[in-house]
Design a protein around this motif. Structure first.
Motif, mmCIF file in Angstrom:
data_model
loop_
_atom_site.group_PDB
_atom_site.id
_atom_site.type_symbol
_atom_site.label_atom_id
_atom_site.label_comp_id
_atom_site.label_asym_id
_atom_site.label_seq_id
_atom_site.Cartn_x
_atom_site.Cartn_y
_atom_site.Cartn_z
ATOM 1 N N SER A 1 -8.480 0.216 3.328
ATOM 2 C CA SER A 1 -7.691 1.356 2.430
ATOM 3 C C SER A 1 -6.512 1.718 3.329
ATOM 4 O O SER A 1 -5.491 2.143 2.756
ATOM 5 C CB SER A 1 -8.587 2.721 2.659
ATOM 6 O OG SER A 1 -8.985 3.027 3.926
ATOM 7 N N THR B 1 -0.870 -0.866 -4.332
ATOM 8 C CA THR B 1 -2.353 -0.782 -3.938
ATOM 9 C C THR B 1 -2.374 0.602 -3.077
ATOM 10 O O THR B 1 -1.466 1.204 -2.725
ATOM 11 C CB THR B 1 -2.896 -2.035 -3.655
ATOM 12 O OG1 THR B 1 -4.410 -1.727 -3.448
ATOM 13 C CG2 THR B 1 -2.322 -2.696 -2.361
ATOM 14 N N ASN C 1 -19.164 5.280 -6.343
ATOM 15 C CA ASN C 1 -17.776 5.875 -5.890
ATOM 16 C C ASN C 1 -17.833 6.960 -4.758
ATOM 17 O O ASN C 1 -16.978 7.453 -4.444
ATOM 18 C CB ASN C 1 -16.947 6.022 -7.154
ATOM 19 C CG ASN C 1 -17.806 7.288 -7.934
ATOM 20 O OD1 ASN C 1 -17.839 8.500 -7.498
ATOM 21 N ND2 ASN C 1 -17.882 6.931 -9.291
ATOM 22 N N SER D 1 -10.639 -1.569 -11.022
ATOM 23 C CA SER D 1 -11.832 -1.741 -10.217
ATOM 24 C C SER D 1 -12.998 -0.939 -11.000
ATOM 25 O O SER D 1 -12.975 0.215 -11.069
ATOM 26 C CB SER D 1 -11.862 -1.444 -8.702
ATOM 27 O OG SER D 1 -10.723 -1.975 -8.239
ATOM 28 N N THR E 1 -5.946 -0.290 -9.231
ATOM 29 C CA THR E 1 -6.397 1.136 -9.337
ATOM 30 C C THR E 1 -7.959 1.419 -9.586
ATOM 31 O O THR E 1 -8.388 0.760 -10.173
ATOM 32 C CB THR E 1 -5.429 2.203 -10.229
ATOM 33 O OG1 THR E 1 -6.291 3.461 -10.212
ATOM 34 C CG2 THR E 1 -5.533 1.267 -11.594
ATOM 35 N N ASN E 2 -8.467 2.379 -9.025
ATOM 36 C CA ASN E 2 -9.693 2.858 -9.446
ATOM 37 C C ASN E 2 -10.003 3.305 -10.771
ATOM 38 O O ASN E 2 -11.042 3.522 -11.476
ATOM 39 C CB ASN E 2 -10.431 3.919 -8.433
ATOM 40 C CG ASN E 2 -9.797 5.212 -8.494
ATOM 41 O OD1 ASN E 2 -9.573 5.660 -9.054
ATOM 42 N ND2 ASN E 2 -10.058 5.726 -7.337
ATOM 43 N N CYS F 1 -7.454 8.307 -0.816
ATOM 44 C CA CYS F 1 -8.199 7.888 -1.936
ATOM 45 C C CYS F 1 -9.030 9.132 -2.392
ATOM 46 O O CYS F 1 -9.719 9.650 -1.772
ATOM 47 C CB CYS F 1 -9.118 6.832 -1.705
ATOM 48 S SG CYS F 1 -9.989 5.894 -3.313
ATOM 49 N N ASN F 2 -9.432 9.121 -3.807
ATOM 50 C CA ASN F 2 -10.252 10.019 -4.407
ATOM 51 C C ASN F 2 -11.554 9.610 -4.630
ATOM 52 O O ASN F 2 -12.375 10.479 -5.138
ATOM 53 C CB ASN F 2 -9.345 10.694 -5.782
ATOM 54 C CG ASN F 2 -9.005 9.306 -6.650
ATOM 55 O OD1 ASN F 2 -9.081 8.300 -6.177
ATOM 56 N ND2 ASN F 2 -8.553 9.790 -7.697
ATOM 57 N N SER G 1 0.838 -1.226 0.024
ATOM 58 C CA SER G 1 0.056 -0.026 0.048
ATOM 59 C C SER G 1 0.854 1.205 0.020
ATOM 60 O O SER G 1 1.816 1.366 0.752
ATOM 61 C CB SER G 1 -0.895 0.133 1.254
ATOM 62 O OG SER G 1 -1.798 1.246 1.288
ATOM 63 N N GLU H 1 -5.710 4.747 -3.027
ATOM 64 C CA GLU H 1 -5.524 4.944 -4.459
ATOM 65 C C GLU H 1 -3.936 5.137 -4.605
ATOM 66 O O GLU H 1 -3.727 6.179 -4.599
ATOM 67 C CB GLU H 1 -6.459 5.831 -5.070
ATOM 68 C CG GLU H 1 -6.398 6.298 -6.539
ATOM 69 C CD GLU H 1 -6.147 4.874 -7.463
ATOM 70 O OE1 GLU H 1 -7.076 3.980 -7.124
ATOM 71 O OE2 GLU H 1 -5.245 4.725 -8.144
#
Ligand code: SAM
Ligand code: SF4
Ligand code: SF4
Length: 331
Positions: free
Chosen positions: A327, A70, A136, A123, A100-101, A21-22, A16, A73
């Motif tokens: 996360s 990972t 999201n 994802s 990744t998103n 994360c966005n 990680s 994000e």
């Protein structure tokens, strides 16, 4: 090579690189918890790239050959391409992937490919604009993720897509995702919704089982099973009878695969976790920053791995213990 107490070797390292994360996917970082006041890790707590590479080097002799970056994000971590290049130069590392998103992927795909990234997992839980935007949690647009996927493919990166299916939320997307993946030649894996962390309010009846997903697919597609490619492959796979793309299901809830779990996770602040559902990690950063030599660090990791007994998914429902957020420890 060290074996844990259940006879499992060490092969995959998930790193990680940030807990930020966005997105605010409800099943992972619900906005009520991860709101504007949430205290993410201060920068100085994060492992530097040099530290990440140093820890990777000490784990290669223990069996690590596959790396996955990972988070959080991972594309939010500035200079991630440099980290990929540094990891690609480590002897014994055979495969470097990223999960990744996808929303920032179009900007990074070329640099990641040039740096030596082996593959990308994106994802993507829905193609429907409204469902995607709601899931999201920040109103991000699905087109940007699709552009990221195309861009990665254009730069020669193999792409897989992961979709978490949650009852009452996106089970109607199972078939549209499969149609899209088949037509674009992307391998698609459906993931059962899991009780990771303590904030997503997980309920068993919101899990759409892998068998239900397969039954829905069988109504439209002719799928041919394929054998596991290696020990510890978490998804069961099928190929389309009339095309090359693969479909998989990751049945961590209804068909756990702990007995083959060869994964170690390294959190962004340098703790190692021997299970996705662990409450606590073991602090390697402190030992590293105290000046310990690589041999000592290798022995520390070996001693942690050799007493490992984790099999949470097989014990689900029988044990109730605290769990760190995904996360934070790395999905
Ligand atoms: N942000 C990146 C992403 O979303 O791809 C990487 C980190 S994310 C924690 C890694 C993966 O975990 C994603 O594929 C996400 O869908 C999955 N995930 C997160 N929460 C989950 C849950 N409760 N059940 C199943 N999968 C989950
Ligand atoms: Fe962010 Fe990935 Fe979690 Fe969604 S699943 S909130 S994109 S870390
Ligand atoms: Fe591995 Fe833990 Fe998941 Fe089981 S529950 S497969 S031991 S990470």
């Amino acid at each position: 090579m060290p074996m844990d107490l259940l006879g499992r070797g060490l092969r995959d390292l998930r790193i990680s690189v940030t807990d930020r994360c966005n997105f605010r996917c409800r099943y992972c970082m619900p906005v009520e918890v991860f709101g504007p006041g949430y205290a993410f890790m201060p920068r100085e707590e994060l492992l530097t790239f040099e530290e990440i590479v140093g820890l990777t080097r000490i784990m290669v002799p223990l069996g690590i050959e596959k790396i996955r970056l990972t988070g959080g994000e991972p594309l939010l971590r500035r200079g991630l391409e440099d980290l990929v290049a540094m990891l690609a130069a480590v002897d014994g590392v055979k495969d470097i992937a990223i999960t990744t998103n996808g929303v920032l992927l179009a900007h990074h795909a070329e640099a990641l490919a040039l740096a030596g990234l082996s593959r990308v997992t994106v994802s993507l839980d829905a193609l429907d604009a409204g469902i995607f935007s709601k899931m999201n949690g920040v109103g991000a647009k699905v087109e940007r993720v699709l552009a990221g996927i195309s861009s990665a493919q254009a730069f020669g990166l193999p792409v897989k897509v992961n979709a978490v299916i949650q009852r009452g939320v996106n089970e109607g997307e199972i078939l549209p995702l499969a149609r899209w993946a088949k037509s674009t030649g992307v391998d698609l894996r459906y993931i059962e919704y899991m009780d990771v962390g303590e904030t997503n309010g997980w309920k068993l009846d919101e899990v759409v089982s892998g068998d239900e997903i397969l039954a829905a697919l069988a109504e439209e597609f002719e799928l041919v099973p394929r054998a596991a490619a290696y020990r510890g492959e978490v998804a069961a796979h099928w190929t389309h009878a009339d095309g090359p793309a693969e479909v998989g299901v990751i049945r961590s809830v209804t068909k756990p695969f702990c007995r083959d779990c060869q994964r170690l996770r390294l959190s962004a602040d340098g703790k190692i976790f021997t299970c996705l559902f662990a409450a606590e990690g073991h602090d390697l950063r402190g030992i590293l920053r105290s000046g310990a030599n690589p041999e000592i660090l290798t022995e520390v990791v070996r001693s942690i791995w050799t007493v490992r007994t984790d099999r949470y998914s097989e014990e689900r429902g029988q044990v109730d213990r605290p769990r760190a957020e995904m996360s934070y420890l790395g999905g």
